[in-house]
Design a protein around this motif. Structure first.
Motif, PDB file in Angstrom:
ATOM      1  N   PRO A 197      49.267  30.429  21.157  1.00 53.04           N
ATOM      2  CA  PRO A 197      48.368  30.173  22.288  1.00 53.04           C
ATOM      3  C   PRO A 197      47.046  30.925  22.149  1.00 53.04           C
ATOM      4  CG  PRO A 197      50.087  31.706  22.919  1.00 53.04           C
ATOM      5  CD  PRO A 197      50.436  31.225  21.537  1.00 53.04           C
ATOM      6  N   VAL A 198      46.027  30.356  22.747  1.00 55.18           N
ATOM      7  CA  VAL A 198      44.720  31.000  22.851  1.00 55.18           C
ATOM      8  C   VAL A 198      44.645  31.694  24.207  1.00 55.18           C
ATOM      9  CG1 VAL A 198      42.255  30.532  23.187  1.00 55.18           C
ATOM     10  CG2 VAL A 198      43.492  29.486  21.268  1.00 55.18           C
ATOM     11  N   THR A 199      44.075  32.887  24.224  1.00 55.22           N
ATOM     12  CA  THR A 199      43.868  33.611  25.481  1.00 55.22           C
ATOM     13  C   THR A 199      42.429  33.432  25.933  1.00 55.22           C
ATOM     14  OG1 THR A 199      45.543  35.278  24.938  1.00 55.22           O
ATOM     15  CG2 THR A 199      43.920  35.857  26.611  1.00 55.22           C
ATOM     16  N   HIS A 200      42.263  32.925  27.147  1.00 58.10           N
ATOM     17  CA  HIS A 200      40.940  32.891  27.767  1.00 58.10           C
ATOM     18  C   HIS A 200      40.935  33.932  28.885  1.00 58.10           C
ATOM     19  CE1 HIS A 200      39.436  29.659  25.414  1.00 58.10           C
ATOM     20  NE2 HIS A 200      40.311  28.770  25.853  1.00 58.10           N
ATOM     21  N   ASN A 201      40.073  34.904  28.713  1.00 59.37           N
ATOM     22  CA  ASN A 201      40.024  36.059  29.614  1.00 59.37           C
ATOM     23  C   ASN A 201      38.776  35.938  30.487  1.00 59.37           C
ATOM     24  OD1 ASN A 201      40.908  38.756  30.452  1.00 59.37           O
ATOM     25  ND2 ASN A 201      39.048  39.472  29.421  1.00 59.37           N
ATOM     26  N   LEU A 202      38.958  35.929  31.796  1.00 55.44           N
ATOM     27  CA  LEU A 202      37.857  35.645  32.719  1.00 55.44           C
ATOM     28  C   LEU A 202      37.503  36.890  33.520  1.00 55.44           C
ATOM     29  CD1 LEU A 202      39.132  32.152  33.928  1.00 55.44           C
ATOM     30  CD2 LEU A 202      37.747  32.718  31.907  1.00 55.44           C
ATOM     31  N   PRO A 203      36.525  37.663  33.044  1.00 53.81           N
ATOM     32  CA  PRO A 203      36.247  38.964  33.661  1.00 53.81           C
ATOM     33  C   PRO A 203      35.355  38.873  34.896  1.00 53.81           C
ATOM     34  CG  PRO A 203      35.543  38.853  31.338  1.00 53.81           C
ATOM     35  CD  PRO A 203      35.744  37.464  31.825  1.00 53.81           C
ATOM     36  N   ALA A 204      35.737  39.631  35.916  1.00 55.37           N
ATOM     37  CA  ALA A 204      34.810  39.940  37.004  1.00 55.37           C
ATOM     38  C   ALA A 204      34.108  41.225  36.573  1.00 55.37           C
ATOM     39  CB  ALA A 204      35.545  40.110  38.322  1.00 55.37           C
ATOM     40  N   THR A 205      33.236  41.094  35.582  1.00 53.72           N
ATOM     41  CA  THR A 205      32.614  42.262  34.946  1.00 53.72           C
ATOM     42  C   THR A 205      31.840  43.104  35.953  1.00 53.72           C
ATOM     43  OG1 THR A 205      32.352  40.817  33.035  1.00 53.72           O
ATOM     44  CG2 THR A 205      31.239  42.951  32.961  1.00 53.72           C
ATOM     45  N   LEU A 206      31.200  42.445  36.889  1.00 56.65           N
ATOM     46  CA  LEU A 206      30.540  43.105  38.004  1.00 56.65           C
ATOM     47  C   LEU A 206      31.094  42.451  39.261  1.00 56.65           C
ATOM     48  CD1 LEU A 206      28.245  45.034  39.017  1.00 56.65           C
ATOM     49  CD2 LEU A 206      26.780  43.007  39.039  1.00 56.65           C
ATOM     50  N   GLU A 207      31.870  43.199  40.009  1.00 57.02           N
ATOM     51  CA  GLU A 207      32.490  42.621  41.198  1.00 57.02           C
ATOM     52  C   GLU A 207      31.405  42.370  42.245  1.00 57.02           C
ATOM     53  OE1 GLU A 207      36.471  43.369  43.850  1.00 57.02           O
ATOM     54  OE2 GLU A 207      35.170  45.067  43.427  1.00 57.02           O
ATOM     55  N   ILE A 208      31.221  41.090  42.613  1.00 56.56           N
ATOM     56  CA  ILE A 208      30.075  40.747  43.462  1.00 56.56           C
ATOM     57  C   ILE A 208      30.447  39.944  44.702  1.00 56.56           C
ATOM     58  CG2 ILE A 208      28.201  40.898  41.785  1.00 56.56           C
ATOM     59  CD1 ILE A 208      30.138  37.663  42.518  1.00 56.56           C
ATOM     60  N   GLY A 209      31.696  39.594  44.875  1.00 53.22           N
ATOM     61  CA  GLY A 209      32.071  38.778  46.019  1.00 53.22           C
ATOM     62  C   GLY A 209      33.445  39.157  46.525  1.00 53.22           C
ATOM     63  N   THR A 210      33.805  38.582  47.648  1.00 54.10           N
ATOM     64  CA  THR A 210      35.124  38.855  48.200  1.00 54.10           C
ATOM     65  C   THR A 210      36.214  38.282  47.291  1.00 54.10           C
ATOM     66  OG1 THR A 210      34.849  36.876  49.567  1.00 54.10           O
ATOM     67  CG2 THR A 210      34.342  38.994  50.582  1.00 54.10           C
ATOM     68  N   PRO A 211      37.411  38.859  47.323  1.00 49.23           N
ATOM     69  CA  PRO A 211      38.457  38.455  46.380  1.00 49.23           C
ATOM     70  C   PRO A 211      38.814  36.972  46.421  1.00 49.23           C
ATOM     71  CG  PRO A 211      39.040  40.544  47.397  1.00 49.23           C
ATOM     72  CD  PRO A 211      37.816  40.051  48.109  1.00 49.23           C
ATOM     73  N   ASN A 212      38.657  36.338  47.574  1.00 53.20           N
ATOM     74  CA  ASN A 212      38.999  34.917  47.646  1.00 53.20           C
ATOM     75  C   ASN A 212      38.083  34.057  46.785  1.00 53.20           C
ATOM     76  OD1 ASN A 212      37.048  35.682  49.812  1.00 53.20           O
ATOM     77  ND2 ASN A 212      36.997  33.471  50.164  1.00 53.20           N
ATOM     78  N   LEU A 213      36.834  34.484  46.586  1.00 48.26           N
ATOM     79  CA  LEU A 213      35.926  33.730  45.725  1.00 48.26           C
ATOM     80  C   LEU A 213      36.407  33.760  44.281  1.00 48.26           C
ATOM     81  CD1 LEU A 213      32.424  34.826  47.082  1.00 48.26           C
ATOM     82  CD2 LEU A 213      33.830  32.887  47.764  1.00 48.26           C
ATOM     83  N   TYR A 214      36.832  34.925  43.832  1.00 48.26           N
ATOM     84  CA  TYR A 214      37.365  35.050  42.464  1.00 48.26           C
ATOM     85  C   TYR A 214      38.604  34.174  42.314  1.00 48.26           C
ATOM     86  CZ  TYR A 214      38.667  37.553  38.135  1.00 48.26           C
ATOM     87  OH  TYR A 214      38.976  37.895  36.831  1.00 48.26           O
ATOM     88  N   ALA A 215      39.462  34.163  43.324  1.00 45.74           N
ATOM     89  CA  ALA A 215      40.658  33.331  43.266  1.00 45.74           C
ATOM     90  C   ALA A 215      40.294  31.858  43.150  1.00 45.74           C
ATOM     91  CB  ALA A 215      41.528  33.577  44.503  1.00 45.74           C
ATOM     92  N   ASP A 216      39.285  31.409  43.899  1.00 44.49           N
ATOM     93  CA  ASP A 216      38.848  30.013  43.791  1.00 44.49           C
ATOM     94  C   ASP A 216      38.378  29.696  42.377  1.00 44.49           C
ATOM     95  OD1 ASP A 216      39.426  29.311  46.382  1.00 44.49           O
ATOM     96  OD2 ASP A 216      37.363  29.408  47.109  1.00 44.49           O
ATOM     97  N   GLN A 217      37.602  30.613  41.797  1.00 43.14           N
ATOM     98  CA  GLN A 217      37.104  30.388  40.435  1.00 43.14           C
ATOM     99  C   GLN A 217      38.249  30.320  39.428  1.00 43.14           C
ATOM    100  OE1 GLN A 217      34.464  33.843  40.597  1.00 43.14           O
ATOM    101  NE2 GLN A 217      32.723  32.482  40.258  1.00 43.14           N
ATOM    102  N   ILE A 218      39.234  31.206  39.588  1.00 42.27           N
ATOM    103  CA  ILE A 218      40.374  31.205  38.670  1.00 42.27           C
ATOM    104  C   ILE A 218      41.185  29.923  38.830  1.00 42.27           C
ATOM    105  CG2 ILE A 218      42.538  32.368  38.077  1.00 42.27           C
ATOM    106  CD1 ILE A 218      40.004  33.856  37.178  1.00 42.27           C
ATOM    107  N   GLU A 219      41.424  29.516  40.070  1.00 50.70           N
ATOM    108  CA  GLU A 219      42.211  28.294  40.257  1.00 50.70           C
ATOM    109  C   GLU A 219      41.483  27.078  39.701  1.00 50.70           C
ATOM    110  OE1 GLU A 219      44.270  25.529  43.695  1.00 50.70           O
ATOM    111  OE2 GLU A 219      44.030  27.678  44.067  1.00 50.70           O
ATOM    112  N   PHE A 220      40.186  26.991  39.926  1.00 52.16           N
ATOM    113  CA  PHE A 220      39.408  25.885  39.387  1.00 52.16           C
ATOM    114  C   PHE A 220      39.564  25.809  37.872  1.00 52.16           C
ATOM    115  CE2 PHE A 220      35.393  24.678  37.305  1.00 52.16           C
ATOM    116  CZ  PHE A 220      35.304  23.352  37.696  1.00 52.16           C
ATOM    117  N   THR A 221      39.396  26.947  37.207  1.00 49.72           N
ATOM    118  CA  THR A 221      39.497  26.965  35.751  1.00 49.72           C
ATOM    119  C   THR A 221      40.919  26.659  35.298  1.00 49.72           C
ATOM    120  OG1 THR A 221      37.772  28.663  35.745  1.00 49.72           O
ATOM    121  CG2 THR A 221      38.975  28.325  33.693  1.00 49.72           C
ATOM    122  N   SER A 222      41.890  27.272  35.929  1.00 47.75           N
ATOM    123  CA  SER A 222      43.287  27.087  35.535  1.00 47.75           C
ATOM    124  C   SER A 222      43.708  25.626  35.612  1.00 47.75           C
ATOM    125  CB  SER A 222      44.197  27.936  36.431  1.00 47.75           C
ATOM    126  OG  SER A 222      45.552  27.710  36.129  1.00 47.75           O
TER     127      SER A 222
END
Length: 553
Positions: A237-262
């Motif tokens: 398998p290939v690993t795609h690592n999605l960093p919140a390198t600079l945390e800039i929003g509420t955690p639910n926004l990051y979750a939306d981005q992860i779900e969209f990509t997943s």
């Protein structure tokens, strides 16, 4: 009839006279230049997430944990680790059960390169542990990285490049198409380099740095291109690592981005979706937990959260949060103080005393209400375990969401006494550490004495000091044989004590942990009623001792 409708002055605390629209916020303007900042991006608004699923998801298993203390954490240290410290930390992580460990940035420093080579030429890496090495997307750096791992059995080559518009414009000066070409060229260099590694099972990882500030469709384009180019499969398998390198929003926004990509990744069964949250807004743990609900399978972080600026996500907190919900964390924190001591030695950074789970005071209560609840919780659990197995009977102690003993702590420091403590906490310490159970009336009496003492010195009182205070208050005084200096006086002393027994207005008894009897007597004296105590294997003698103490005072 007329009514007077109040009007809001310019400095009124509420924004509207209408109760339905009033903001109940008494804060005034701070004077800080907040208008220079703006929300960096809108939340994900794509048709695929109209039915976002993560809010209703539940965590049922631990992700693949990848500690990055040896690379990302090390880069954040004022004094980076030398090879000996790196080795000590690596050996700790192997013992704890980590199966992927990022060990360095070998093209960035000689120390990192030499450390990776030391792993490759020794027996430090078990067969079931994969070493991860980190490199920028540049041909010469990739070549040196490949050279560092030659001889290792299992390796992940991890390449990164910044993809967010701000970084593309200011740092890299490249448009999307040019950057995509750079990523593809780096992927080709990695593939060619891996082909030269004899006896090494090599996998690939890609991180679009500052993923959370990058256009979601662009990230998807880059990831899907590499998934196909590296020919991801379930066996490789290939690993795609999605960093919140600079945390800039509420955690639910990051979750939306992860779900969209997943949900839109190609070959999803052949991709390990990884996250790498930072903690700039103080919500790194929350963002990671929501990202796991949204489809992430792997977490990169530092064991106690060390990392650039305010830190990487804290793996210990994440893992033990799962543990507290009845989920096997997959890594062993049963001796958390040994882990802390090693990490503190290697990083030269002390762990905060209130750090979740591992801090010196993580399980300690000073507040009287907390102490009382904890003491009652322990008592209830003791009763419950008479007929139940501790491994199957749920842990239910107020204010302690896990059993401190599970991480190697004892109960001695759970309740500590200062001026904020109540009678329940004081009684708990005396019973736990000294085997004396205080009756309710004596608890109230002694609590006032303890509070006076702690307020006078302004500091915590130790268990030993608490016992000394108890001894001075209730136990120290004349005994039947010491009321007279001569043997002939003993009989007289006994008669005095017998007569004084008529002045006892209350009496309580308890059994000490050693099996002796502690008798508490409330004796009416010329200066008022006073509690005293005596301890003996014979309750009659214990009672006489208590009365003798009252008389001697």
């Amino acid at each position: 009839m007329t009514t007077n409708t109040p009007t809001l002055s310019s400095d009124a605390p509420f924004t509207s006279a209408d109760p339905a629209t009033r903001s109940w916020n008494p804060q005034r303007a701070s004077g800080m230049p907040y208008r220079k900042y703006a929300a960096p991006h809108d939340r994900v608004q794509l048709p695929e997430l109209v039915d976002r699923r993560w809010p209703n998801a539940r965590l049922t298993e631990a992700p693949l944990w990848v500690p990055v203390d040896l690379r990302d954490g090390n880069q954040a240290l004022a004094d980076p680790m030398d090879g000996a410290r790196k080795r000590r930390l690596f050996e700790l992580y192997v013992r704890m059960g980590y199966k992927e460990i990022e060990v360095g940035y070998p093209s960035a420093s000689t120390t990192d390169f030499d450390f990776v080579r030391s792993l490759a030429t020794s027996d430090l890496v078990p067969d079931d542990v994969t070493v991860v090495v980190f490199t920028a997307a540049r041909a010469d750096l990739i070549a040196r990285t490949v050279e560092s791992v030659r001889g290792l059995r299992n390796v992940v080559l991890h390449v990164y490049i910044a993809t967010a518009p701000l970084w593309r414009d200011i740092v890299l000066s490249r448009g999307r198409a040019e950057l995509a070409g750079t990523v593809r060229a780096a992927a080709a260099d990695m593939l060619r380099g891996a082909d030269t590694l004899t006896g090494t099972h090599t996998r690939f990882q890609f991180s679009p740095e500052v993923f959370n500030l990058t256009e979601s469709e662009f990230v998807l384009e880059l990831c899907n291109d590499l998934t196909a180019f590296w020919d991801a499969s379930p066996d490789r398998p290939v690993t795609h690592n999605l960093p919140a390198t600079l945390e800039i929003g509420t955690p639910n926004l990051y979750a939306d981005q992860i779900e969209f990509t997943s949900r839109l990744l190609d070959r999803r069964g052949s991709v390990i979706l990884s996250i790498h949250p930072h903690n700039d807004r103080g919500t790194g743990v929350a963002a990671a937990e929501l990202a796991l609900l949204a489809g992430a399978q792997r977490v990169e972080g530092c064991v106690f959260g060390n990392g650039e600026r305010t830190g990487n996500v804290d793996i210990a907190t994440l893992a033990l949060n799962l543990y507290s919900q009845g989920i096997d964390p997959g890594i062993d924190f049963s001796d958390i103080d040994a882990v802390r001591e090693t990490v503190e030695f290697c990083t030269r950074i002390p762990v905060h005393p209130r750090h979740p789970y591992v801090g010196e005071l993580a399980y300690t209560a000073f507040s009287g209400t907390h102490q009382d609840a904890i003491g009652k919780g322990f008592a209830a659990r003791t009763r419950e375990l008479v007929t139940a197995d501790s491994l199957t009977h749920p842990w239910r102690v107020p204010y302690l969401h896990i059993d401190p003993k599970d991480v190697g702590r004892d109960y001695e420091a759970v309740v500590r006494v200062n001026s904020q403590s109540g009678k329940g906490g004081i009684a708990y310490v005396l019973q736990t550490d000294h085997g004396i159970e205080l009756p309710r009336a004596v608890r109230i009496d002694f609590a006032a004495t303890v509070q006076e003492a702690t307020e006078r010195n302004g500091a915590e009182i130790t268990s030993a000091e608490l016992w000394e205070l108890f001894d001075r208050t209730y136990l120290t005084g004349a005994t039947p044989s010491s009321l007279g200096d001569e043997p002939t006086a003993i009989g007289t002393a006994d008669r005095v004590i017998a007569a004084a027994a008529d002045a006892v207005v209350d009496e309580e008894r308890s059994v000490t942990s050693s099996g002796r009897i502690c008798v508490f007597t409330l004796v009416r004296t010329g200066t008022g009623d006073r509690w005293s105590a005596g301890i003996d294997s014979d309750p009659a003698v214990a009672r006489r001792r208590a009365i003798a103490v009252a008389l001697s005072r």
